[in-house]
Write an enzyme that holds these catalytic residues in place. Structure first.
Site, PDB file in Angstrom:
ATOM      1  N   GLU A 139       0.856  -1.189   0.000  1.00  0.00           N
ATOM      2  CA  GLU A 139       0.000   0.000   0.000  1.00  0.00           C
ATOM      3  C   GLU A 139       0.886   1.231   0.000  1.00  0.00           C
ATOM      4  OE1 GLU A 139      -2.709   0.523   3.332  1.00  0.00           O
ATOM      5  OE2 GLU A 139      -3.807   2.023   2.158  1.00  0.00           O
ATOM      6  N   GLU A 193     -11.580  -2.728   4.170  1.00  0.00           N
ATOM      7  CA  GLU A 193     -12.116  -2.895   5.530  1.00  0.00           C
ATOM      8  C   GLU A 193     -13.516  -2.305   5.584  1.00  0.00           C
ATOM      9  OE1 GLU A 193      -9.257  -1.234   8.239  1.00  0.00           O
ATOM     10  OE2 GLU A 193      -8.118  -3.105   8.266  1.00  0.00           O
TER      11      GLU A 193
HETATM   12  O1  AHR Z   1      -1.928  -1.319   6.748  1.00  0.00           O
HETATM   13  C1  AHR Z   1      -2.376  -0.074   7.135  1.00  0.00           C
HETATM   14  C2  AHR Z   1      -3.899   0.024   7.125  1.00  0.00           C
HETATM   15  O2  AHR Z   1      -4.433  -0.855   8.061  1.00  0.00           O
HETATM   16  C3  AHR Z   1      -4.579  -0.395   5.864  1.00  0.00           C
HETATM   17  O3  AHR Z   1      -4.629   0.611   4.931  1.00  0.00           O
HETATM   18  C4  AHR Z   1      -5.954  -0.745   6.306  1.00  0.00           C
HETATM   19  O4  AHR Z   1      -6.557  -1.695   5.488  1.00  0.00           O
HETATM   20  C5  AHR Z   1      -5.759  -1.167   7.721  1.00  0.00           C
HETATM   21  O5  AHR Z   1      -6.596  -0.486   8.584  1.00  0.00           O
END
Ligand code: AHR
Length: 661
Positions: free
Chosen positions: A47, A377
């Site tokens: 990410e 999420e």
């Molecule tokens: O990994 C960091 C964050 O944690 C991600 O973006 C999210 O999916 C989770 O809350």
């Protein structure tokens, strides 16, 4: 029978602990091949958080290269006569700068770029500067000077790399020149100024190391990409995480904007810019230079199955809970079409619309997409009611694609308990579970998957890390507990098909979230102990689960098990038995391995022990001391038909590879 006893005294001593071994009789059934371990079992979660993409893995060194940040000159320092224009050659990035004669022979017009926390360069390496430029009608030639500058230099010269560049066309054209710094500098500045007396327009100003990973232009920072490849990931999840959702739908990750020529990929806000006010980075944007094509290519080049996650029509529910900032279920068509088009982009024939886009970018053969995730999420009924139409459309058009749904942000609780049955009802193939949890959780969850429904969707442990209580940073003990917990994933490989630690990367000057697996600054990177845990599981994942018990029970640290967690696998290539043991206790433990089911003439002939240990549980590797805690490998020849005894030091993770004849 001959039982070998091998005291790993050096390990115990290096951990500075007395040898108070207790007897732990571990039985491995070598003939009872259990579940096949999926090739996707251990993978990577990527990410763009903590400057993981722009300023990190994406090797571009210029920030705000297209002048499209809302403050168009953010990251730039201009001098002389520089004006911002907005009718440039790239439709989605219309802004550019005009450099004019400052009006006096001794004055200069130009601009400096500060990069991401400075521009890191290395002595002797080559850096490709490129820029789109044009001259006004009537003009035939102007010259620019391109420099790497040490603004704080106390030496004779500020510039430590410099080249001249001639601009010679009234049409927009791409120019490039190679800079070769004579020194290593972690925080230099890129300087561009007019050395002739006319006018020049400049757009998409870029600086990349020539030596990117696999040598791609628009490529990846070599040390960081190599660190990923060295995990040998089976799956690569992208582009997140919460950035899939966006703070609002406007800022969600939109894959269609991330493909095609980089000059025309529009800017997107990065939600991590302001998610945590105590870690606020006003200059954090997504250039989309690292886009879906690059993610697919990276997956392919690492040998990992690509796993894109798409927005399901919900923006971040944390930031928009109860609001109407989502797509109505009846208006999801374009989102669903995005999912279908993505499958075409990845797998479609070159004659299809999106297959052609991929081919035009340089990859006519398909990327072999097998999985797609819808939603990150999410929670509440808002999620299944949106997921359902996606599933219907994808199943209809692409029954071959496996769909990943979500169980929400928590590892248990109301939302989790609501979503799992919903995911079963919708018949998703895998359910993404997230758990950033403290030590106590990791120690108590050894049996988490033992009682999961074997007929339901499979598990994708899609984001997890041990967040120490009061110690939310990387340290050895957290990594050890991750290893202990992972033995439970492995033992349940029939139901757990994917697992990815998160997050992956963090810039030491730009993080929002920790712990993370790999840390870096502009020129250096360091692999944490959590990285080595992931690597050891991935490199030793084997092909089939083998039953491993102590007192006829799986070994997962419970009562009477002395803090030991263990799993065993058979690796058909080579023909070896692999046992992973995490000793989470603070005492040394004896390990008496018994191998049941060896053939009459079979014997164990050698053992390779890889050990991760640290006497300081709070320590981890750092940029200044990157090899403080490393896996140590030791090889011993033995000759036994049944058993082997050894000792594992306190707070230690070991991988034992037994070769047979
Ligand atoms: O990994 C960091 C964050 O944690 C991600 O973006 C999210 O999916 C989770 O809350």
């Amino acid at each position: 029978m001959r039982r070998y006893t091998e005291l790993l005294a050096t390990l115990a001593l290096s951990a500075g602990m007395a040898l108070h071994a207790q007897t732990n009789e571990i039985v491995i059934q070598t003939k009872k091949l259990g579940a096949e371990i999926q090739p996707t079992m251990y993978g990577l979660f990527f990410e763009d958080i903590n400057y993981a993409a722009d300023g990190g893995l994406y090797a571009e060194l210029v920030k705000n290269r297209s002048f499209e940040f809302p403050q168009h000159l953010m990251g730039w320092n201009t001098y002389g006569k520089v004006t911002l224009q907005d009718d440039g050659p790239f439709e989605r990035n219309p802004h550019y700068v005009r450099l004019d004669n400052p009006g006096h022979a001794h004055k200069h017009t130009g601009l400096d770029n500060e990069g991401f926390f400075g521009i890191g360069v290395k002595k002797g390496e080559e850096y490709r500067f490129s820029v789109w430029a044009r001259l006004p009608l009537g003009s035939t030639k102007e010259t620019l000077r391109i420099e790497l500058v040490d603004t704080k230099s106390m030496g004779e010269r500020q510039a430590f790399a410099a080249e001249n560049l001639t601009i010679d066309s009234n049409e927009w054209k791409k120019y490039q020149v190679i800079l070769k710094p004579g020194i290593t500098h972690p925080k230099s500045v890129l300087r561009i100024f007019l050395t002739s007396k006319g006018t020049v327009d400049l757009e998409h100003v870029s600086l990349f190391p020539v030596d990117t990973w696999k040598g791609h232009e628009n490529g990846l920072r070599k040390d960081l990409a190599q660190a990923l490849a060295d995990i040998h990931p089976g799956v690569f999840r992208f582009p997140g995480g919460c950035i899939v959702e966006g703070t609002d739908l406007e800022t969600r990750y939109d894959w269609k904007k991330s493909v095609g020529p980089v000059e025309n990929r529009p800017l997107n806000e990065n939600r991590w810019q302001y998610t945590f006010t105590h870690r606020f980075f006003p200059d954090y944007y997504q250039s989309y230079g690292l886009g879906f094509y690059e993610y697919f290519l990276l997956s392919e080049e690492m040998g990992a199955a690509p796993l894109p996650i798409l927005n399901c029509g919900l923006s971040c529910q944390y930031q928009n809970n109860g609001s109407k900032a989502h797509v109505a279920v009846c208006d999801l068509d374009s989102y669903i079409q995005d999912a279908l088009d993505l499958i075409e982009f990845a797998n479609g024939d070159v004659n299809t619309t999106w297959g052609k886009v991929r081919a035009d970018m340089g990859h006519p053969t398909p990327f072999n997409l097998q999985f797609i995730g819808i939603g990150n999420e999410q929670w509440g009924k808002e999620y299944p009611e949106r997921l359902e139409p996606f599933i219907k459309a994808i199943r209809k058009a692409h029954p071959e694609i496996k769909i990943v749904g979500s169980s929400g942000p928590n590892s248990e609780g109301k939302e989790f308990d609501y979503l799992w049955p919903e995911m079963k009802r919708l018949k998703v193939d895998l359910v993404d579970e997230h758990f950033y949890r403290p030590e106590s959780w990791f120690l108590s969850q050894g049996a988490r998957y033992d009682n999961y429904d074997r007929k339901g969707p499979k598990v994708f442990a899609g984001e997890y890390a041990c967040h120490g209580k009061g110690k939310k940073w990387n340290h050895f003990h957290a990594a050890l507990l991750e290893a202990a917990f992972m033995t439970g994933l492995e033992r349940n490989a029939d139901v757990v098909h994917m697992a990815t630690y998160a997050p992956l990367f963090a810039h030491v000057e730009g993080w929002q979230w920790r712990p993370d697996m790999i840390w870096f600054d502009n020129n250096r990177s360091v692999k944490t102990v959590s990285y080595y845990v992931q690597q050891l599981f991935s490199e030793n994942k084997g092909s089939h689960v083998l039953p491993l018990t102590m007192d006829n029970k799986p070994l997962m640290g419970g009562e009477g098990q002395n803090g030991l967690f263990a799993s065993a696998v058979y690796d058909e290539n080579p023909d070896e038995i692999v046992v992973k043991v995490a000793n989470t206790s603070d005492t040394a433990q004896s390990l008496d391995f018994t191998f049941k089911g060896l053939g009459k003439k079979q014997r164990i002939t050698g053992i390779t022990v890889t050990t991760l240990s640290s006497s300081d549980l709070d320590a981890d590797n750092t940029l200044d001391d990157p090899e403080k805690i490393m896996p140590l490998v030791d090889r011993t020849d033995i000759n036994t038909t049944e058993g082997w005894s050894t000792e594992i030091a306190p707070s230690t993770f070991c991988v034992f590879r037994f070769s047979k004849k």
